[in-house]
Design a protein around this motif. Structure first.
Motif, PDB file in Angstrom:
ATOM      1  N   UNK A   1       0.758  -1.344   0.028  1.00 20.65           N
ATOM      2  CA  UNK A   1       0.003  -0.060   0.052  1.00 20.65           C
ATOM      3  C   UNK A   1       1.044   1.192  -0.091  1.00 20.65           C
ATOM      4  N   UNK A   2       2.049   1.042   0.346  1.00 14.99           N
ATOM      5  CA  UNK A   2       2.991   2.072   0.292  1.00 14.99           C
ATOM      6  C   UNK A   2       3.085   3.030   1.339  1.00 14.99           C
ATOM      7  N   UNK A   3       3.920   4.180   1.245  1.00  8.80           N
ATOM      8  CA  UNK A   3       4.240   5.220   2.186  1.00  8.80           C
ATOM      9  C   UNK A   3       2.972   5.845   2.882  1.00  8.80           C
ATOM     10  N   UNK A   4       2.040   6.193   1.942  1.00  5.70           N
ATOM     11  CA  UNK A   4       0.818   6.934   2.657  1.00  5.70           C
ATOM     12  C   UNK A   4       0.218   6.127   3.856  1.00  5.70           C
ATOM     13  N   UNK A   5      -0.126   4.823   3.575  1.00  6.56           N
ATOM     14  CA  UNK A   5      -0.685   4.225   4.361  1.00  6.56           C
ATOM     15  C   UNK A   5      -0.074   3.812   5.575  1.00  6.56           C
ATOM     16  N   UNK A   6       1.414   3.514   5.363  1.00 10.41           N
ATOM     17  CA  UNK A   6       2.349   3.427   6.602  1.00 10.41           C
ATOM     18  C   UNK A   6       2.326   4.529   7.543  1.00 10.41           C
ATOM     19  N   UNK A   7       2.300   5.806   6.887  1.00 15.81           N
ATOM     20  CA  UNK A   7       2.017   6.876   7.622  1.00 15.81           C
ATOM     21  C   UNK A   7       0.816   7.265   8.221  1.00 15.81           C
ATOM     22  N   UNK A   8      -0.164   6.887   7.395  1.00 10.65           N
ATOM     23  CA  UNK A   8      -1.849   7.109   8.027  1.00 10.65           C
ATOM     24  C   UNK A   8      -1.640   6.141   9.279  1.00 10.65           C
ATOM     25  N   UNK A   9      -1.156   4.866   9.126  1.00 10.03           N
ATOM     26  CA  UNK A   9      -1.484   3.997  10.630  1.00 10.03           C
ATOM     27  C   UNK A   9      -0.672   4.613  11.637  1.00 10.03           C
ATOM     28  N   UNK A  10       0.452   5.269  11.280  1.00 12.42           N
ATOM     29  CA  UNK A  10       1.428   5.634  12.299  1.00 12.42           C
ATOM     30  C   UNK A  10       0.504   7.106  13.248  1.00 12.42           C
ATOM     31  N   UNK A  21      -6.336  10.866   7.889  1.00  8.81           N
ATOM     32  CA  UNK A  21      -7.373  10.941   6.892  1.00  8.81           C
ATOM     33  C   UNK A  21      -6.949  11.698   5.573  1.00  8.81           C
ATOM     34  N   UNK A  22      -5.962  12.595   5.641  1.00  7.02           N
ATOM     35  CA  UNK A  22      -5.028  13.321   4.684  1.00  7.02           C
ATOM     36  C   UNK A  22      -4.365  12.385   4.005  1.00  7.02           C
ATOM     37  N   UNK A  23      -3.454  11.404   4.482  1.00  9.98           N
ATOM     38  CA  UNK A  23      -2.909  10.344   3.743  1.00  9.98           C
ATOM     39  C   UNK A  23      -3.819   9.390   3.248  1.00  9.98           C
ATOM     40  N   UNK A  24      -4.583   9.132   3.891  1.00  7.35           N
ATOM     41  CA  UNK A  24      -5.849   8.007   3.305  1.00  7.35           C
ATOM     42  C   UNK A  24      -6.325   8.593   2.118  1.00  7.35           C
TER      43      UNK A  24
END
Length: 71
Positions: A1-10, A21-24
């Motif tokens: 899923x990449x960078x955005x979802x890893x960061x969204x999880x964090x 929400x922004x990263x999602x």
């Protein structure tokens, strides 16, 4: 899923819901059929108290994954 979802999880772990929400949103552009993205966004929206938008995300996830057991 990449960078955005890893960061969204964090961001979810840190209770930074707007950032999550922004990263999602960015991840949905890249992976529009990924159910996990919609559910993560729904979780963040619920934490913010935006139940209506959260339900929209869940409904979209259900449409993407017609075999889903989501209620």
């Amino acid at each position: 899923m990449g960078y955005y979802m890893k960061r969204a999880d964090a961001y979810m772990e840190m209770k930074m819901y707007d950032d999550c929400i922004e990263d999602c949103d960015a991840a949905r552009i890249l992976f529009p059929s990924n159910v996990y993205i919609y559910l993560t966004s729904a979780s963040a929206l619920l934490e913010k108290g935006d139940h209506e938008e959260a339900m929209k995300m869940v409904e979209t996830a259900k449409k993407i994954d017609k075999k889903s057991t989501l209620p």
